[in-house]
Design an enzyme around this catalytic site. Structure first.
Site, PDB file in Angstrom:
ATOM      1  N   HIS A 115       0.523  -0.705   0.227  1.00 32.11           N
ATOM      2  CA  HIS A 115       0.319   0.239   0.225  1.00 32.11           C
ATOM      3  C   HIS A 115       0.846   1.462   0.318  1.00 32.11           C
ATOM      4  O   HIS A 115       0.402   1.886  -0.307  1.00 32.11           O
ATOM      5  CB  HIS A 115      -0.838   0.200   1.235  1.00 32.11           C
ATOM      6  CG  HIS A 115      -0.409   0.539   2.200  1.00 32.11           C
ATOM      7  ND1 HIS A 115      -0.455  -0.619   3.918  1.00 32.11           N
ATOM      8  CD2 HIS A 115       0.176   1.813   2.935  1.00 32.11           C
ATOM      9  CE1 HIS A 115       0.582  -0.375   4.697  1.00 32.11           C
ATOM     10  NE2 HIS A 115       0.269   1.243   4.370  1.00 32.11           N
ATOM     11  N   ASP A 170      -0.290  -7.569   1.436  1.00 35.13           N
ATOM     12  CA  ASP A 170       1.068  -6.032   1.966  1.00 35.13           C
ATOM     13  C   ASP A 170       2.248  -6.427   1.922  1.00 35.13           C
ATOM     14  O   ASP A 170       3.205  -5.099   2.242  1.00 35.13           O
ATOM     15  CB  ASP A 170      -0.309  -5.703   2.467  1.00 35.13           C
ATOM     16  CG  ASP A 170       0.024  -4.042   2.687  1.00 35.13           C
ATOM     17  OD1 ASP A 170       0.590  -3.087   2.340  1.00 35.13           O
ATOM     18  OD2 ASP A 170      -0.326  -2.614   3.896  1.00 35.13           O
ATOM     19  N   GLY A 215       3.156   5.979   7.731  1.00 36.47           N
ATOM     20  CA  GLY A 215       5.205   6.924   7.592  1.00 36.47           C
ATOM     21  C   GLY A 215       5.306   5.851   7.472  1.00 36.47           C
ATOM     22  O   GLY A 215       6.485   5.259   7.281  1.00 36.47           O
ATOM     23  N   ASN A 216       5.710   4.473   9.228  1.00 40.31           N
ATOM     24  CA  ASN A 216       5.909   3.549   9.381  1.00 40.31           C
ATOM     25  C   ASN A 216       5.899   2.526   8.638  1.00 40.31           C
ATOM     26  O   ASN A 216       6.475   1.427   9.073  1.00 40.31           O
ATOM     27  CB  ASN A 216       5.114   3.129  11.087  1.00 40.31           C
ATOM     28  CG  ASN A 216       5.925   3.689  12.481  1.00 40.31           C
ATOM     29  OD1 ASN A 216       5.667   4.437  13.125  1.00 40.31           O
ATOM     30  ND2 ASN A 216       7.173   3.147  12.179  1.00 40.31           N
ATOM     31  N   SER A 217       4.583   2.346   7.452  1.00 42.56           N
ATOM     32  CA  SER A 217       3.964   1.324   6.742  1.00 42.56           C
ATOM     33  C   SER A 217       5.680   1.457   5.993  1.00 42.56           C
ATOM     34  O   SER A 217       5.678   1.624   5.439  1.00 42.56           O
ATOM     35  CB  SER A 217       2.705   1.611   6.113  1.00 42.56           C
ATOM     36  OG  SER A 217       2.387   1.439   6.710  1.00 42.56           O
TER      37      SER A 217
END
Length: 376
Positions: free
Chosen positions: A94, A124, A198-200
């Site tokens: 994503h 993901d 933003g950690n993703s």
């Protein structure tokens, strides 16, 4: 006279035999004893495959160099980490959905281009190839899913665009399953380490060994509950993409507007992180990394050995406060530090006010100059 001569001859023969016997003893017996002692003195080899426990500070410093911020033209910001020596970065699907190329920013502010070489519409996960990161030693991966409940973890990434952020927590749940269209999350870790948009795509590290055990991927509402995909679950597919990149990337019409919060990091933010990274390097004794952050003029006037000698008596440095003030193309960064130094054999604590000029040089943010004074 004859008897005396015979006696002398006999004594001489005895001495010769004793000498020969002694030589044989020295040549054969003594070396074997010395060899046995030397074998006992040799260090016992460590068993292979056993991870070595490290401090959180060591883990964070070593890992941050291999964690990157990923930026898209639509304002999406995410994270990723280097997992092999081909320059391949693992992230969430994503984060890079509907993009073929993305901008990569490293912890020392280097910017480079990455190409999406693999992405899944059901899991993901995605892989971005960054040629400029090739041949670097990647993060260590825990290939077996054996992280039990309450394992101490560190979550690294760029929450809300704040690069170089670390949060700490535990694995608070196992085998969680849920759906976030179009992805299905199966058997994922539930973690208490706070994560934000933003950690993703950033790594979840084992807090004792520093090995990657998961990919931070989702958060439950406003609660401090995050979810991380076990890295062991996705290694086969990411390795397949690294070996044979996808020719055609799938589209994600449901993610057209970007999946992450578009809090673009400013140059002032980046300059602040650069100064922080400079002092992190000093504290870890990595003076080569610290020196590499200096601009060409500063390096030309100050050689590496001279730079290194300037910190000879410095035991540690803590960055108390930083203020970044953009002035045209340059950014003035004022830093207040507390230094632990040795003076005439005694340890003293001193405070300094330093002023740095930070700007882009050959498309890379560098520390162009600096000056400071001791505070009363």
């Amino acid at each position: 006279m004859k008897r005396t001569w015979m006696t002398s001859l006999l004594i001489t023969a005895v001495f010769i035999l004793l000498g020969i016997g002694g030589m044989i003893f020295v040549q054969q017996k003594i070396p074997s004893q010395l060899e046995a002692v030397s074998i006992l003195d040799q260090p016992v080899p460590e068993e292979e495959g056993e991870p070595v426990n490290k401090s959180n500070q060591e883990i964070i410093y070593e890992s941050q160099k291999l964690v990157v911020q990923i930026e898209l033209d639509n304002g999406t910001i995410g994270s990723g980490f280097l997992y092999n020596d081909q320059g391949d970065v693992i992230t969430n699907a994503h984060v890079v959905a509907n993009a073929e190329e993305v901008n990569i920013v490293t912890v020392d502010s280097k910017e480079m281009t990455g190409k999406v070489i693999g992405i899944s519409r059901s899991t993901d996960i995605a892989v971005v190839r960054v040629p400029e990161l090739a041949e670097q030693e990647p993060l260590s991966i825990q290939e077996k899913d054996n992280a039990p409940l309450l394992t101490e973890v560190l979550a690294l990434g760029s929450p809300l665009g704040l690069q170089n952020t670390v949060t700490r927590g535990e694995i608070s749940g196992l085998d969680r399953n849920f759906e976030l269209t179009p992805f299905r999350y199966e058997n994922v870790y539930q973690i208490s380490a706070p994560i934000s948009p933003g950690n993703s795509g950033g790594p979840l590290l084992n807090g004792e060994t520093g090995e990657v055990i998961g990919i931070n991927s989702a958060k439950l509402g406003e609660e401090s509950i995050g979810f991380s995909i076990p890295v062991s679950n996705i290694l086969p597919i990411v390795r397949k993409w690294s070996k044979s990149p996808m020719d055609d990337l799938p589209e994600f019409p449901e993610l057209e507007n970007g999946a992450e919060v578009s809090n673009q990091q400013t140059d002032a933010d980046q300059a602040t992180y650069l100064i922080q990274y400079f002092y992190d390097s000093i504290n870890q004794g990595d003076f080569v990394a610290a020196y590499s952050l200096l601009g060409s003029d500063w390096q030309e006037s100050t050689g590496y050995e001279q730079f290194r000698e300037g910190y000879y008596n410095t035991l540690s440095v803590s960055l108390d406060n930083t203020v970044a003030d953009p002035e045209g193309e340059e950014i003035q960064v004022t830093a207040i530090i507390t230094a632990e130094e040795t003076v005439d054999g005694e340890v003293e604590i001193k405070k300094y006010k330093l002023e740095y000029v930070v700007a882009y040089e050959n498309d890379q943010m560098m520390i162009l100059s600096g000056k400071g004074e001791e505070m009363e």
